[in-house]
Design a protein around this motif. Structure first.
Motif, PDB file in Angstrom:
ATOM      1  N   GLU A 104      -6.663  -1.172  -5.679  1.00 50.13           N
ATOM      2  CA  GLU A 104      -7.676  -0.465  -4.892  1.00 50.13           C
ATOM      3  C   GLU A 104      -7.128   0.935  -4.616  1.00 50.13           C
ATOM      4  OE1 GLU A 104      -9.543  -2.369  -1.232  1.00 50.13           O
ATOM      5  OE2 GLU A 104      -8.252  -0.835  -0.368  1.00 50.13           O
ATOM      6  N   VAL A 105      -7.904   1.963  -4.967  1.00 47.97           N
ATOM      7  CA  VAL A 105      -7.490   3.348  -4.725  1.00 47.97           C
ATOM      8  C   VAL A 105      -8.506   3.984  -3.787  1.00 47.97           C
ATOM      9  CG1 VAL A 105      -7.056   5.603  -5.770  1.00 47.97           C
ATOM     10  CG2 VAL A 105      -6.365   3.533  -6.977  1.00 47.97           C
ATOM     11  N   LYS A 106      -7.995   4.563  -2.697  1.00 50.10           N
ATOM     12  CA  LYS A 106      -8.862   5.244  -1.730  1.00 50.10           C
ATOM     13  C   LYS A 106      -8.477   6.714  -1.663  1.00 50.10           C
ATOM     14  CE  LYS A 106      -8.942   3.404   2.336  1.00 50.10           C
ATOM     15  NZ  LYS A 106      -8.928   2.595   3.565  1.00 50.10           N
ATOM     16  N   PHE A 107      -9.488   7.564  -1.584  1.00 49.22           N
ATOM     17  CA  PHE A 107      -9.313   9.001  -1.425  1.00 49.22           C
ATOM     18  C   PHE A 107      -9.969   9.376  -0.104  1.00 49.22           C
ATOM     19  CE2 PHE A 107     -10.045   7.935  -5.850  1.00 49.22           C
ATOM     20  CZ  PHE A 107      -9.023   8.586  -6.530  1.00 49.22           C
ATOM     21  N   GLN A 108      -9.240  10.127   0.736  1.00 46.41           N
ATOM     22  CA  GLN A 108      -9.837  10.540   2.007  1.00 46.41           C
ATOM     23  C   GLN A 108      -9.365  11.936   2.376  1.00 46.41           C
ATOM     24  OE1 GLN A 108      -9.867   7.620   5.101  1.00 46.41           O
ATOM     25  NE2 GLN A 108     -10.332   9.089   6.691  1.00 46.41           N
ATOM     26  N   GLN A 109     -10.316  12.776   2.719  1.00 46.58           N
ATOM     27  CA  GLN A 109     -10.005  14.138   3.169  1.00 46.58           C
ATOM     28  C   GLN A 109      -9.517  14.060   4.609  1.00 46.58           C
ATOM     29  OE1 GLN A 109     -11.417  16.606   5.374  1.00 46.58           O
ATOM     30  NE2 GLN A 109     -10.219  18.242   4.442  1.00 46.58           N
ATOM     31  N   GLU A 110      -8.508  14.863   4.967  1.00 46.84           N
ATOM     32  CA  GLU A 110      -7.862  14.740   6.278  1.00 46.84           C
ATOM     33  C   GLU A 110      -8.826  14.911   7.445  1.00 46.84           C
ATOM     34  OE1 GLU A 110      -4.744  17.638   6.595  1.00 46.84           O
ATOM     35  OE2 GLU A 110      -6.047  19.291   6.020  1.00 46.84           O
ATOM     36  N   LYS A 111      -9.891  15.688   7.279  1.00 47.64           N
ATOM     37  CA  LYS A 111     -10.866  15.867   8.363  1.00 47.64           C
ATOM     38  C   LYS A 111     -12.102  14.996   8.143  1.00 47.64           C
ATOM     39  CE  LYS A 111      -9.255  20.441   9.497  1.00 47.64           C
ATOM     40  NZ  LYS A 111      -9.449  21.881   9.396  1.00 47.64           N
ATOM     41  N   SER A 138       0.846  -1.177   0.000  1.00 51.31           N
ATOM     42  CA  SER A 138       0.000   0.000   0.000  1.00 51.31           C
ATOM     43  C   SER A 138       0.891   1.241   0.000  1.00 51.31           C
ATOM     44  CB  SER A 138      -0.892  -0.026   1.242  1.00 51.31           C
ATOM     45  OG  SER A 138      -1.809   1.020   1.205  1.00 51.31           O
ATOM     46  N   ILE A 139       0.571   2.195  -0.875  1.00 52.28           N
ATOM     47  CA  ILE A 139       1.368   3.418  -0.999  1.00 52.28           C
ATOM     48  C   ILE A 139       0.427   4.610  -0.868  1.00 52.28           C
ATOM     49  CG2 ILE A 139       2.886   4.752  -2.520  1.00 52.28           C
ATOM     50  CD1 ILE A 139       3.479   2.021  -3.952  1.00 52.28           C
ATOM     51  N   SER A 140       0.839   5.619  -0.097  1.00 48.88           N
ATOM     52  CA  SER A 140       0.011   6.812   0.081  1.00 48.88           C
ATOM     53  C   SER A 140       0.767   8.078  -0.306  1.00 48.88           C
ATOM     54  CB  SER A 140      -0.437   6.946   1.539  1.00 48.88           C
ATOM     55  OG  SER A 140      -1.366   5.950   1.866  1.00 48.88           O
ATOM     56  N   HIS A 141       0.010   9.048  -0.818  1.00 51.57           N
ATOM     57  CA  HIS A 141       0.499  10.408  -1.063  1.00 51.57           C
ATOM     58  C   HIS A 141      -0.489  11.347  -0.380  1.00 51.57           C
ATOM     59  CE1 HIS A 141       3.517   9.185  -3.952  1.00 51.57           C
ATOM     60  NE2 HIS A 141       2.603   8.571  -4.698  1.00 51.57           N
ATOM     61  N   PHE A 142       0.018  12.440   0.181  1.00 49.72           N
ATOM     62  CA  PHE A 142      -0.825  13.439   0.825  1.00 49.72           C
ATOM     63  C   PHE A 142      -0.642  14.768   0.099  1.00 49.72           C
ATOM     64  CE2 PHE A 142       0.165  10.236   3.937  1.00 49.72           C
ATOM     65  CZ  PHE A 142      -1.049  10.022   4.580  1.00 49.72           C
ATOM     66  N   LEU A 143      -1.729  15.287  -0.482  1.00 52.79           N
ATOM     67  CA  LEU A 143      -1.681  16.559  -1.197  1.00 52.79           C
ATOM     68  C   LEU A 143      -2.943  17.354  -0.900  1.00 52.79           C
ATOM     69  CD1 LEU A 143      -0.475  15.176  -4.620  1.00 52.79           C
ATOM     70  CD2 LEU A 143       0.841  16.702  -3.171  1.00 52.79           C
ATOM     71  N   ILE A 201      -5.653  15.870   1.209  1.00 55.80           N
ATOM     72  CA  ILE A 201      -6.273  14.616   0.740  1.00 55.80           C
ATOM     73  C   ILE A 201      -5.223  13.511   0.765  1.00 55.80           C
ATOM     74  CG2 ILE A 201      -7.409  13.445  -1.188  1.00 55.80           C
ATOM     75  CD1 ILE A 201      -8.341  16.218  -2.149  1.00 55.80           C
ATOM     76  N   GLU A 202      -5.625  12.353   1.294  1.00 53.85           N
ATOM     77  CA  GLU A 202      -4.766  11.172   1.227  1.00 53.85           C
ATOM     78  C   GLU A 202      -5.192  10.352   0.015  1.00 53.85           C
ATOM     79  OE1 GLU A 202      -3.471   7.087   3.585  1.00 53.85           O
ATOM     80  OE2 GLU A 202      -5.068   8.334   4.423  1.00 53.85           O
ATOM     81  N   TYR A 203      -4.215  10.059  -0.833  1.00 57.86           N
ATOM     82  CA  TYR A 203      -4.408   9.188  -1.990  1.00 57.86           C
ATOM     83  C   TYR A 203      -3.692   7.891  -1.655  1.00 57.86           C
ATOM     84  CZ  TYR A 203      -5.399  13.585  -4.462  1.00 57.86           C
ATOM     85  OH  TYR A 203      -5.915  14.793  -4.859  1.00 57.86           O
ATOM     86  N   ASN A 204      -4.430   6.805  -1.564  1.00 58.82           N
ATOM     87  CA  ASN A 204      -3.833   5.528  -1.191  1.00 58.82           C
ATOM     88  C   ASN A 204      -4.113   4.495  -2.283  1.00 58.82           C
ATOM     89  OD1 ASN A 204      -4.405   2.683   0.152  1.00 58.82           O
ATOM     90  ND2 ASN A 204      -2.816   3.710   1.333  1.00 58.82           N
ATOM     91  N   LEU A 218     -12.108   3.201  -5.254  1.00 56.37           N
ATOM     92  CA  LEU A 218     -12.200   2.692  -6.619  1.00 56.37           C
ATOM     93  C   LEU A 218     -11.456   1.367  -6.702  1.00 56.37           C
ATOM     94  CD1 LEU A 218     -11.098   5.870  -8.632  1.00 56.37           C
ATOM     95  CD2 LEU A 218     -13.451   5.103  -8.283  1.00 56.37           C
ATOM     96  N   LEU A 219     -11.916   0.489  -7.569  1.00 59.09           N
ATOM     97  CA  LEU A 219     -11.153  -0.702  -7.940  1.00 59.09           C
ATOM     98  C   LEU A 219     -10.790  -0.545  -9.410  1.00 59.09           C
ATOM     99  CD1 LEU A 219     -13.088  -3.626  -6.241  1.00 59.09           C
ATOM    100  CD2 LEU A 219     -10.931  -2.621  -5.553  1.00 59.09           C
ATOM    101  N   LEU A 220      -9.495  -0.540  -9.690  1.00 58.06           N
ATOM    102  CA  LEU A 220      -9.000  -0.382 -11.054  1.00 58.06           C
ATOM    103  C   LEU A 220      -8.587  -1.738 -11.583  1.00 58.06           C
ATOM    104  CD1 LEU A 220      -6.524   2.591 -10.453  1.00 58.06           C
ATOM    105  CD2 LEU A 220      -8.973   2.734 -10.918  1.00 58.06           C
ATOM    106  N   ASN A 221      -8.847  -1.966 -12.858  1.00 57.88           N
ATOM    107  CA  ASN A 221      -8.441  -3.222 -13.486  1.00 57.88           C
ATOM    108  C   ASN A 221      -7.544  -2.921 -14.675  1.00 57.88           C
ATOM    109  OD1 ASN A 221      -9.225  -5.350 -15.830  1.00 57.88           O
ATOM    110  ND2 ASN A 221      -9.035  -6.317 -13.843  1.00 57.88           N
ATOM    111  N   PHE A 222      -6.407  -3.609 -14.725  1.00 59.01           N
ATOM    112  CA  PHE A 222      -5.477  -3.505 -15.837  1.00 59.01           C
ATOM    113  C   PHE A 222      -5.249  -4.900 -16.395  1.00 59.01           C
ATOM    114  CE2 PHE A 222      -4.608   0.102 -13.143  1.00 59.01           C
ATOM    115  CZ  PHE A 222      -4.431   1.143 -14.042  1.00 59.01           C
ATOM    116  N   GLY A 223      -5.240  -5.030 -17.711  1.00 58.53           N
ATOM    117  CA  GLY A 223      -5.012  -6.318 -18.342  1.00 58.53           C
ATOM    118  C   GLY A 223      -3.724  -6.327 -19.139  1.00 58.53           C
ATOM    119  N   ASN A 224      -3.375  -7.519 -19.628  1.00 58.20           N
ATOM    120  CA  ASN A 224      -2.213  -7.711 -20.497  1.00 58.20           C
ATOM    121  C   ASN A 224      -0.891  -7.291 -19.859  1.00 58.20           C
ATOM    122  OD1 ASN A 224      -3.868  -8.697 -22.615  1.00 58.20           O
ATOM    123  ND2 ASN A 224      -4.394  -6.593 -23.141  1.00 58.20           N
TER     124      ASN A 224
END
Length: 198
Positions: A95-102, A48-53, A56-59, A160-166
């Motif tokens: 799996e991508v999660k977006f969450q506002q800090e508050k 799991s990797i997160s960025h904070f901008l 908002i936390e993008y995970n 969100l659930l993202l799907n990538f093929g090939n």
């Protein structure tokens, strides 16, 4: 005397049943059962990797395909699970999660500059074009599909659930997200380890 014999027989029966239970517990696992056990112990999610901008936390979390196969098929027939995995082993689910800090609702117009309804539509239908994966061999793969999990304001995040093929089974990927919804630009989530295998 008869009473003592019954007592010793009942103790002997108890010991025999205990010994047989122990033998059942010590029965070695098959290769597939062992791999399933290891996958369960890893918590199903490889990294799991997160960025904070801008508050908002993008995970992003790479989720093993086997997780979804087992969720649908159960673990009664692991050979069937293994066969289905062989068909889909070149797929990746993130799996991508977006969450506002508050823990505020991120789809409000103050975060997206869109009406709430338009922000929901963007998450459900348009956001797919904002994601791509880059493999270790340098191939760029477009997102094949997105599932927006509607939680109707019960949880403080959007998922969100993202799907990538090939994507070859032995390749690692980097997820690239160009945030058009919240306006925070380009983000990279580098999944250096190979996906967990069952």
């Amino acid at each position: 005397m008869h009473k003592y014999i019954l007592h010793y027989l009942s103790i002997a029966m108890l010991l025999i049943s205990f010994a047989s239970c122990q033998k059942e517990k010590e029965k070695p696992r098959t290769k597939i059962e062992e791999r399933l056990f290891n996958l369960e112990q890893s918590g199903w999610k490889s990294r799991s990797i997160s960025h904070f901008l801008s508050g908002i936390e993008y995970n992003a979390t790479l989720v093993p395909i086997q997780y979804y196969i087992l969720k649908n098929e159960g673990n009664q027939n692991l050979n069937k699970v293994d066969s289905i995995y062989e068909l889909y082993k070149n797929e990746r689910v993130i799996e991508v999660k977006f969450q506002q800090e508050k823990e505020d609702d991120l789809l409000k117009d103050k975060y997206t500059n869109k009406s709430y309804e338009d922000a929901v539509k963007y998450m459900a239908f348009t956001i797919q074009k904002d994601f791509k994966a880059v493999t270790t061999s340098g191939d760029t793969i477009a997102c094949a599909g997105v599932t927006f999990e509607r939680n109707f304001k019960v949880a403080p995040f959007k998922r969100l659930l993202l799907n990538f093929g090939n994507i070859p089974e032995n390749e690692t990927i980097q997820l690239i997200y160009d945030d058009q919804l919240f306006g925070n630009g380009l983000m990279k989530f580098n999944f250096k380890e190979r996906p967990v295998k069952l």
